[in-house]
Scaffold this motif. Structure first.
Motif, PDB file in Angstrom:
ATOM      1  N   GLY A  15    -113.646  -8.247 -14.816  1.00 25.27           N
ATOM      2  CA  GLY A  15    -113.619  -8.248 -16.286  1.00 25.27           C
ATOM      3  C   GLY A  15    -114.575  -7.261 -16.927  1.00 25.27           C
ATOM      4  O   GLY A  15    -115.011  -7.479 -18.064  1.00 25.27           O
ATOM      5  N   THR A  18    -112.990  -5.626 -20.098  1.00 26.72           N
ATOM      6  CA  THR A  18    -112.880  -6.664 -21.135  1.00 26.72           C
ATOM      7  C   THR A  18    -114.252  -6.983 -21.716  1.00 26.72           C
ATOM      8  O   THR A  18    -114.397  -7.169 -22.933  1.00 26.72           O
ATOM      9  N   ASP A 141    -116.180 -13.097 -11.449  1.00 27.67           N
ATOM     10  CA  ASP A 141    -115.114 -13.908 -12.028  1.00 27.67           C
ATOM     11  C   ASP A 141    -115.417 -15.385 -11.784  1.00 27.67           C
ATOM     12  O   ASP A 141    -115.539 -15.821 -10.639  1.00 27.67           O
ATOM     13  N   GLN A 143    -113.542 -17.856 -11.985  1.00 22.63           N
ATOM     14  CA  GLN A 143    -112.459 -18.514 -11.250  1.00 22.63           C
ATOM     15  C   GLN A 143    -112.648 -18.365  -9.736  1.00 22.63           C
ATOM     16  O   GLN A 143    -112.131 -19.165  -8.959  1.00 22.63           O
ATOM     17  N   THR A 174    -117.792 -14.333 -15.849  1.00 30.18           N
ATOM     18  CA  THR A 174    -116.802 -13.985 -16.862  1.00 30.18           C
ATOM     19  C   THR A 174    -115.590 -14.921 -16.806  1.00 30.18           C
ATOM     20  O   THR A 174    -115.472 -15.767 -15.920  1.00 30.18           O
ATOM     21  N   LYS A 175    -114.723 -14.752 -17.798  1.00 28.52           N
ATOM     22  CA  LYS A 175    -113.437 -15.463 -17.882  1.00 28.52           C
ATOM     23  C   LYS A 175    -113.618 -16.976 -17.979  1.00 28.52           C
ATOM     24  O   LYS A 175    -112.763 -17.745 -17.519  1.00 28.52           O
ATOM     25  N   LEU A 178    -110.808 -18.998 -19.426  1.00 28.11           N
ATOM     26  CA  LEU A 178    -109.594 -19.250 -18.650  1.00 28.11           C
ATOM     27  C   LEU A 178    -109.705 -20.493 -17.767  1.00 28.11           C
ATOM     28  O   LEU A 178    -108.729 -20.896 -17.146  1.00 28.11           O
ATOM     29  N   ASP A 234    -117.724 -16.255 -22.372  1.00 33.54           N
ATOM     30  CA  ASP A 234    -116.433 -16.632 -22.940  1.00 33.54           C
ATOM     31  C   ASP A 234    -116.166 -15.683 -24.097  1.00 33.54           C
ATOM     32  O   ASP A 234    -116.864 -15.709 -25.107  1.00 33.54           O
TER      33      ASP A 234
END
Length: 284
Positions: A15, A18, A141, A143, A174-175, A178, A234
């Motif tokens: 990311g 982003t 990430d 996730q 990050t993320k 999600l 976020d």
């Protein structure tokens, strides 16, 4: 006056672009000037304006298509970065000499650039010679980090970059937007981890005594010296974005000629500000 830079690093897909786009939008909302310099010669498109682009100097596709070189994607990218390191005069021309610059360097995702190749270290040293205060921003990430052993792998990657570059570093998950509500609650323990407890919780999965001993040594290194902590990121949460930016500004003392920067009033440790914020977001 000093100038300021963030080296936005991390594995492919973590990311980075982003993050840069979000920070540019956040800075615009604060009426603050932040610019982005693309350092990824394999990048294809951006959703934010760039002040300069390494692809104007060299591109991975051109290197891969050169019959005399015959590089694959990874070898071609390393070649591009080494070529870039031998042409810092081009970088100096792109950066100009404007005082009080604040620049995000959107870096490639090849991890070897931050572990054992000298290119990024050479870049840091050159920027410091040009009176830049540089902070590393290492992204992972969230996730990917919801399992203990994957988390340890991510921590070691962040630690390798920190040791190699020898600059202040802020590590970010990050993320977060999600993740499911359940995953957000699970991941809270990884933001400021107790490595020994995490290892005990997963000791049953380590059948090999050799690897159990190695994992314990790694966890001890991370835990005993409190070397790696993470901030949640976020992109939909303006308050959380501002806390991340405050940590980075604090590490390079952005605007210290005006006032002393601290991430949050009354908190001496800039790595723990986010706990209350994260808990409220997880509960919601």
């Amino acid at each position: 006056m000093p100038r300021y830079a963030q080296l936005v690093m991390g594995p492919a897909g973590s990311g980075k672009s982003t993050y840069c786009s979000t920070m540019v939008q956040h800075a615009e909302a604060m009426n603050r000037s932040v610019q982005v310099f693309n350092l990824d010669p394999a990048a294809e498109h951006f959703d934010y304006p760039v002040m300069a682009d390494i692809r104007e100097l060299i591109q991975v596709d051109d290197v891969m298509e050169d019959d005399s070189l015959r590089f694959g994607p990874n070898g071609g990218l390393v070649f591009c970065m080494e070529y870039f390191a031998s042409n810092f005069d081009w970088l100096e021309e792109c950066l100009g000499h404007v005082e009080d610059d604040y620049i995000l360097f959107d870096c490639p995702g090849q991890i070897e650039l931050y572990t054992h190749l000298p290119v990024m270290k050479q870049l840091v040293e050159q920027l410091q010679q040009w009176e830049f205060r540089v902070c590393g921003v290492f992204l992972v990430d969230s996730q990917f980090m919801v399992e203990t052993f994957k988390f340890i792998s991510g921590v070691m990657a962040a630690l390798s970059a920190m040791v190699s570059l020898e600059i202040p570093q802020v590590n970010i998950m990050t993320k977060m937007d999600l993740l499911s509500p359940k995953a957000k609650k699970e991941i809270e323990k990884y933001l400021d981890p107790d490595m020994y407890s995490m290892m005990e919780d997963n000791s049953a999965t380590l059948r090999s005594k050799k690897f159990r001993k190695l994992t314990k040594a790694i966890c001890g290194l991370i835990d005993d010296y409190s070397m790696v902590r993470f901030l949640p990121f976020d992109r939909t949460d303006e308050e959380g974005i501002n806390i991340v930016l405050q940590h980075i500004d604090f590490s390079i003392q952005y605007g210290e000629d005006l006032e002393f920067k601290e991430p949050k009033e009354g908190d001496e440790d800039p790595s723990t500000d986010y706990d209350e914020l994260f808990q409220s977001k997880a509960d919601s």
